[in-house]
Enzyme design. Structure first.
Site, PDB file in Angstrom:
ATOM      1  N   LYS A  66       0.817  -1.195   0.000  1.00  0.00           N
ATOM      2  CA  LYS A  66       0.000   0.000   0.000  1.00  0.00           C
ATOM      3  C   LYS A  66       0.862   1.261   0.000  1.00  0.00           C
ATOM      4  O   LYS A  66       0.428   2.307  -0.455  1.00  0.00           O
ATOM      5  CB  LYS A  66      -0.880   0.044   1.246  1.00  0.00           C
ATOM      6  CG  LYS A  66      -1.878  -1.070   1.349  1.00  0.00           C
ATOM      7  CD  LYS A  66      -2.672  -0.975   2.633  1.00  0.00           C
ATOM      8  CE  LYS A  66      -3.629  -2.141   2.749  1.00  0.00           C
ATOM      9  NZ  LYS A  66      -4.225  -2.230   4.069  1.00  0.00           N
ATOM     10  N   GLY A  67       2.052   1.137   0.524  1.00  0.00           N
ATOM     11  CA  GLY A  67       2.877   2.311   0.792  1.00  0.00           C
ATOM     12  C   GLY A  67       3.261   3.152  -0.400  1.00  0.00           C
ATOM     13  O   GLY A  67       3.490   4.349  -0.266  1.00  0.00           O
TER      14      GLY A  67
ATOM     15  N   GLU B  63       8.180   1.571  -5.427  1.00  0.00           N
ATOM     16  CA  GLU B  63       8.185   1.111  -4.036  1.00  0.00           C
ATOM     17  C   GLU B  63       8.294   2.317  -3.116  1.00  0.00           C
ATOM     18  O   GLU B  63       8.844   3.349  -3.499  1.00  0.00           O
ATOM     19  CB  GLU B  63       9.360   0.149  -3.842  1.00  0.00           C
ATOM     20  CG  GLU B  63       9.499  -0.436  -2.469  1.00  0.00           C
ATOM     21  CD  GLU B  63       8.341  -1.334  -2.054  1.00  0.00           C
ATOM     22  OE1 GLU B  63       7.254  -0.783  -1.732  1.00  0.00           O
ATOM     23  OE2 GLU B  63       8.504  -2.559  -2.011  1.00  0.00           O
ATOM     24  N   ASP B  64       7.756   2.183  -1.900  1.00  0.00           N
ATOM     25  CA  ASP B  64       7.856   3.287  -0.946  1.00  0.00           C
ATOM     26  C   ASP B  64       9.221   3.326  -0.276  1.00  0.00           C
ATOM     27  O   ASP B  64       9.846   4.369  -0.175  1.00  0.00           O
ATOM     28  CB  ASP B  64       6.725   3.244   0.095  1.00  0.00           C
ATOM     29  CG  ASP B  64       6.670   1.944   0.883  1.00  0.00           C
ATOM     30  OD1 ASP B  64       7.397   0.977   0.561  1.00  0.00           O
ATOM     31  OD2 ASP B  64       5.878   1.877   1.839  1.00  0.00           O
TER      32      ASP B  64
ATOM     33  N   ASP C 206      14.551  -1.598   2.366  1.00  0.00           N
ATOM     34  CA  ASP C 206      15.456  -1.776   3.512  1.00  0.00           C
ATOM     35  C   ASP C 206      16.255  -3.060   3.329  1.00  0.00           C
ATOM     36  O   ASP C 206      17.294  -3.045   2.708  1.00  0.00           O
ATOM     37  CB  ASP C 206      14.738  -1.663   4.855  1.00  0.00           C
ATOM     38  CG  ASP C 206      13.413  -2.399   4.905  1.00  0.00           C
ATOM     39  OD1 ASP C 206      13.277  -3.459   4.266  1.00  0.00           O
ATOM     40  OD2 ASP C 206      12.510  -1.928   5.603  1.00  0.00           O
TER      41      ASP C 206
ATOM     42  N   LYS D 103      16.804   2.780   2.551  1.00  0.00           N
ATOM     43  CA  LYS D 103      17.391   2.622   3.884  1.00  0.00           C
ATOM     44  C   LYS D 103      18.452   1.527   3.760  1.00  0.00           C
ATOM     45  O   LYS D 103      18.185   0.355   4.013  1.00  0.00           O
ATOM     46  CB  LYS D 103      16.314   2.247   4.893  1.00  0.00           C
ATOM     47  CG  LYS D 103      16.801   2.272   6.334  1.00  0.00           C
ATOM     48  CD  LYS D 103      15.797   1.681   7.311  1.00  0.00           C
ATOM     49  CE  LYS D 103      14.516   2.450   7.403  1.00  0.00           C
ATOM     50  NZ  LYS D 103      13.642   1.921   8.486  1.00  0.00           N
TER      51      LYS D 103
ATOM     52  N   PHE E 190      12.915   4.399  12.269  1.00  0.00           N
ATOM     53  CA  PHE E 190      11.541   4.156  11.839  1.00  0.00           C
ATOM     54  C   PHE E 190      10.960   5.450  11.280  1.00  0.00           C
ATOM     55  O   PHE E 190      10.793   6.427  11.999  1.00  0.00           O
ATOM     56  CB  PHE E 190      10.702   3.654  13.011  1.00  0.00           C
ATOM     57  CG  PHE E 190       9.429   2.993  12.566  1.00  0.00           C
ATOM     58  CD1 PHE E 190       9.405   1.634  12.312  1.00  0.00           C
ATOM     59  CD2 PHE E 190       8.279   3.731  12.383  1.00  0.00           C
ATOM     60  CE1 PHE E 190       8.233   1.017  11.881  1.00  0.00           C
ATOM     61  CE2 PHE E 190       7.106   3.135  11.952  1.00  0.00           C
ATOM     62  CZ  PHE E 190       7.085   1.765  11.703  1.00  0.00           C
ATOM     63  N   VAL E 191      10.665   5.445   9.963  1.00  0.00           N
ATOM     64  CA  VAL E 191      10.154   6.647   9.308  1.00  0.00           C
ATOM     65  C   VAL E 191       8.696   6.472   8.911  1.00  0.00           C
ATOM     66  O   VAL E 191       8.251   5.360   8.599  1.00  0.00           O
ATOM     67  CB  VAL E 191      11.004   7.031   8.078  1.00  0.00           C
ATOM     68  CG1 VAL E 191      12.389   7.491   8.501  1.00  0.00           C
ATOM     69  CG2 VAL E 191      11.096   5.898   7.082  1.00  0.00           C
TER      70      VAL E 191
ATOM     71  N   ASP F  75       3.649   4.025   7.076  1.00  0.00           N
ATOM     72  CA  ASP F  75       2.814   4.058   8.275  1.00  0.00           C
ATOM     73  C   ASP F  75       3.479   3.402   9.470  1.00  0.00           C
ATOM     74  O   ASP F  75       4.496   2.724   9.349  1.00  0.00           O
ATOM     75  CB  ASP F  75       1.492   3.340   8.001  1.00  0.00           C
ATOM     76  CG  ASP F  75       1.661   1.833   7.922  1.00  0.00           C
ATOM     77  OD1 ASP F  75       0.978   1.129   8.692  1.00  0.00           O
ATOM     78  OD2 ASP F  75       2.465   1.356   7.098  1.00  0.00           O
TER      79      ASP F  75
END
Length: 192
Positions: A54-55, A110-111, A114, A142, A164-165, A171
């Protein structure tokens, strides 16, 4: 009648647990730059943007408006978090593409990247479907927790620290996706 304009930083300070990394204006400018580069790179090609739900939805919506080419869009939803917190790298497709990508140039949106485990497997799956090319655009990179070092991000919005962003589609337990900026959630002890 002139619309009332709210300064983009008004919501930046309503939550003391947020430390802003990138403002709404910085994000807008970076997406304009990415759009110009992608437009140049894909001239004369049939481009399909594939958003990873969803991001990526906010980034993808803004980015596609900055790409001056005919294009189509599609979406996928995948999961590799069997226990909810740690990626296994085994990708389960929750929502597949609606249309074939054979013979097309695919840009996966992609959001955040990592560890790279899920995305590497997703790119392998898409690579088996006959696209002429598959490249990756990630709003955030990241790199510190990256397990799959060979993963190439062709278009990157911003590089972020291993904290954590949230915001701009990202979210924490379903909250903060609607923020127009990227912030570190300072109250979160978990690093992802």
């Amino acid at each position: 009648m002139e619309a009332i304009q709210t300064p983009s930083n008004v919501t930046e300070f309503t939550d003391p647990s947020l430390e802003v990394l990138f403002s709404a204006e910085q994000i807008r400018e970076r997406i304009r730059e990415l759009g110009r580069t992608i437009t140049s790179d894909y001239q004369g090609k049939e481009l399909v943007l594939v958003g990873v739900l969803k991001g990526s939805c906010i980034f993808m919506a803004d980015l596609m408006r900055e790409i001056d080419l005919p294009l189509t869009i599609d979406f996928m939803s995948v999961s590799s978090y069997k226990d909810g917190t740690v990626s296994t790298g085994d990708v389960e497709i929750l929502k597949d593409l609606s249309n074939p990508i054979r013979g097309k140039h695919v840009l996966v949106i992609e959001d955040i990247v990592d560890t790279g485990l899920t995305l590497t497997r997703l790119l392998e799956i898409l690579g088996s479907r006959g696209a002429d090319s598959i490249r990756l655009a990630s709003f955030l990179d990241k790199p510190e927790p990256r397990i799959k070092k060979e993963l190439v991000i062709d278009y990157t919005g911003f590089v972020v620290p291993n904290r954590f962003v949230v915001g701009y589609g990202l979210d924490a337990a379903g909250r903060y996706r609607n923020l127009p900026f990227i912030a570190v959630l300072t109250s979160a002890e978990t690093k992802t």
